[in-house]
Design an enzyme around this catalytic site. Structure first.
Site, PDB file in Angstrom:
ATOM      1  N   HIS A  77       0.903  -1.257  -0.431  1.00  0.00           N
ATOM      2  CA  HIS A  77       0.285  -0.177  -0.075  1.00  0.00           C
ATOM      3  C   HIS A  77       0.402   1.139   0.162  1.00  0.00           C
ATOM      4  O   HIS A  77       0.606   2.653  -0.730  1.00  0.00           O
ATOM      5  CB  HIS A  77      -0.591  -0.032   0.866  1.00  0.00           C
ATOM      6  CG  HIS A  77      -1.967  -1.060   1.289  1.00  0.00           C
ATOM      7  ND1 HIS A  77      -2.994  -0.663   0.957  1.00  0.00           N
ATOM      8  CD2 HIS A  77      -1.400  -2.285   1.198  1.00  0.00           C
ATOM      9  CE1 HIS A  77      -3.591  -1.898   1.398  1.00  0.00           C
ATOM     10  NE2 HIS A  77      -2.562  -2.837   1.342  1.00  0.00           N
TER      11      HIS A  77
ATOM     12  N   ASP B  82      -5.852   5.556   2.044  1.00  0.00           N
ATOM     13  CA  ASP B  82      -6.473   4.117   2.042  1.00  0.00           C
ATOM     14  C   ASP B  82      -7.538   4.448   1.809  1.00  0.00           C
ATOM     15  O   ASP B  82      -8.312   4.429   2.505  1.00  0.00           O
ATOM     16  CB  ASP B  82      -5.027   3.604   2.801  1.00  0.00           C
ATOM     17  CG  ASP B  82      -5.383   2.097   1.946  1.00  0.00           C
ATOM     18  OD1 ASP B  82      -5.837   1.797   1.389  1.00  0.00           O
ATOM     19  OD2 ASP B  82      -4.028   2.413   1.375  1.00  0.00           O
TER      20      ASP B  82
END
Length: 477
Positions: A19, A123
């Site tokens: 990520h 995110d």
């Protein structure tokens, strides 16, 4: 007349390398455009990331960039993935959310250059950031760091549960999934995301993702690290949830355009592991397209038996190979060091084993002819850009969907999910590297050209990045 200020964008990735990497690539691109950037890692990952960056050179190149960190709520030695991922998911909600609020308060009160952000890019599984941003009246854009195919599947988790497709018995993994529009003839049960394999529909990990997928639609837009040419149908379908979608991948390739005249020390590849670059010199001595690159990413754990099955298959296939074996690949096995020494010794005639490799450079090396991968989305995109066909062995998360796309949607490799057998490894490596090499290279070359075209001036991802830049600038007016 309204005065336009320099935009300040704050990034909040989920605390995992897969990520962090694409979000950091985008952060550098926006900093290159003159934006102020604050990149917020967990304390645990902050130190690991900065350890692999020449930070003074980085700040010289990006003077409007700063790294900050907040706690993830776990002790440094606490496992964060596998069976323990629920601990990380819960602790980020309980501990990271108030810490993130405190960080925004401190930015608001600071008298230095980095004040309250213009925009937060969070995110897609850090949706508490949207709650906090709304308190400060800061617009948010969500960044989902996997494929559009996988995200579309996540939006149907509740439907899969309602239809009785999830959870499912292991003995019926071949059953087709028919309740996801656009993927009726693509996915089987075994191709659903790893979270669908929990035994109960009310499993806390599965329910976490159901709730987060619903929550992040409150953001003002969606960023995807993909490109229209390979995922346009799924991107279009996602338009039913978002008014603005920015497909701006492959981000690692897009970022490479600003690194042409810079040393690697002035940029970051988002790695939490120290790269062993000796493998590049070893690759220089190998014939073209002769080496199979093997890496199962930064998180996956293997058993001793699985490692040995893979190793015997690689040895028996007769091809040279470069294999990444992380030091933490087997948890709690004190004998792994001895096993690693034995494998390194017995591999010398055929290949090379390293603890971590500069993967983007490895895949672009002319000696590489194939990639044996866990099918993480970053690895998949990097292989597509490099034009390298794949053998996919997914284990968790989005990897099951990605591997199915590699084999049955894009036809650039094999899907070996749920199989760990030396004879199958040997067979598929021979097929990929020898028997069907020309077929796979042709389809991989085609996708590589599409990916590279998308990041050129006037390409789809380049245009979408410019739209994102202009939309953020409009927020700072």
């Amino acid at each position: 007349m309204e005065q336009t200020h320099v935009p300040h964008v704050l990034f909040l990735p989920f605390p995992a390398q897969g990520h962090i990497k694409p979000m950091l690539n985008l952060a550098e691109l926006l900093s290159h455009e003159g934006f102020q950037v604050t990149f917020v890692n967990s304390d645990h990952n902050h130190d690991r990331l900065l350890h692999n960056i020449d930070i003074s050179s980085f700040y010289n190149r990006f003077p409007k960039f700063q790294f900050r960190s907040i706690p993830d709520g776990l002790t440094p030695d606490h496992p964060r993935f596998g069976l323990y991922v629920i601990d990380l998911l819960c602790s980020t909600r309980a501990v990271s959310k108030p810490a993130f609020r405190e960080l925004l308060i401190s930015l608001k009160e600071e008298k230095g250059p980095f004040q309250l952000p213009t925009c937060i890019i969070a995110d897609g599984i850090m949706c508490f950031a949207i709650d906090v941003a709304e308190e400060f009246e800061i617009p948010t854009i969500t960044f989902r760091t996997f494929s559009a195919h996988c995200l579309w599947t996540y939006f149907h988790l509740s439907k899969l549960i309602e239809e009785g497709e999830v959870p499912f018995p292991d003995e019926n993994l071949e059953k087709p999934i028919s309740c996801i529009p656009g993927l009726e003839n693509v996915l089987r049960r075994r191709d659903l995301p790893g979270i669908c394999r929990f035994e109960k529909a009310d499993d806390p990990v599965l329910q976490f993702f159901v709730k987060e997928t619903s929550a992040f639609t409150r953001a003002s837009g969606l960023i995807l690290n993909t490109f229209n040419e390979i995922e346009a149908p799924m991107i279009t379908r996602l338009g039913s949830f978002f008014n603005k979608i920015y497909p701006i991948g492959p981000l690692h390739a897009l970022k490479s355009r600003i690194n042409d005249n810079s040393s690697s020390s002035t940029s970051s590849n988002g790695n939490l592991w120290k790269e062993d670059k000796k493998c590049l010199k070893w690759l220089d001595s190998q014939p073209s397209k002769s080496v199979l690159y093997v890496s199962f990413g930064s998180v996956i754990k293997l058993t001793r038996e699985q490692i040995l099955e893979f190793w015997h298959g690689l040895i028996n296939c007769g091809n040279s190979f470069l294999w990444v074996l992380r030091s933490d690949l087997i948890v709690g096995d004190a004998s792994f060091g001895h096993l690693l020494m034995k494998l390194e010794r017995d591999t010398k005639e055929r290949g090379l084993i390293v603890s971590w490799a500069p993967q983007e450079h490895v895949l672009l090396h002319p000696a590489i002819g194939g990639f044996f991968t866990h099918s993480g989305w970053n690895s998949t995109l990097e292989s597509i850009v490099a034009g390298v066909p794949m053998i996919c062995w997914p284990k968790t998360g989005d990897q099951q969907v990605n591997s199915r796309c590699v084999s049955d949607v894009w036809n650039i490799g094999f899907d070996m999910k749920d199989i760990c057998d030396r004879s199958m490894v040997e067979k598929l490596v021979r097929e990929l590297m020898d028997n069907r090499r020309d077929q796979f290279m042709a389809s991989s070359d085609k996708l590589s050209r599409l990916a590279c075209d998308s990041i050129k001036e006037g390409g789809s991802s380049c245009i979408n990045l410019e739209k994102l830049i202009q939309d953020i600038k409009s927020m700072s007016s």
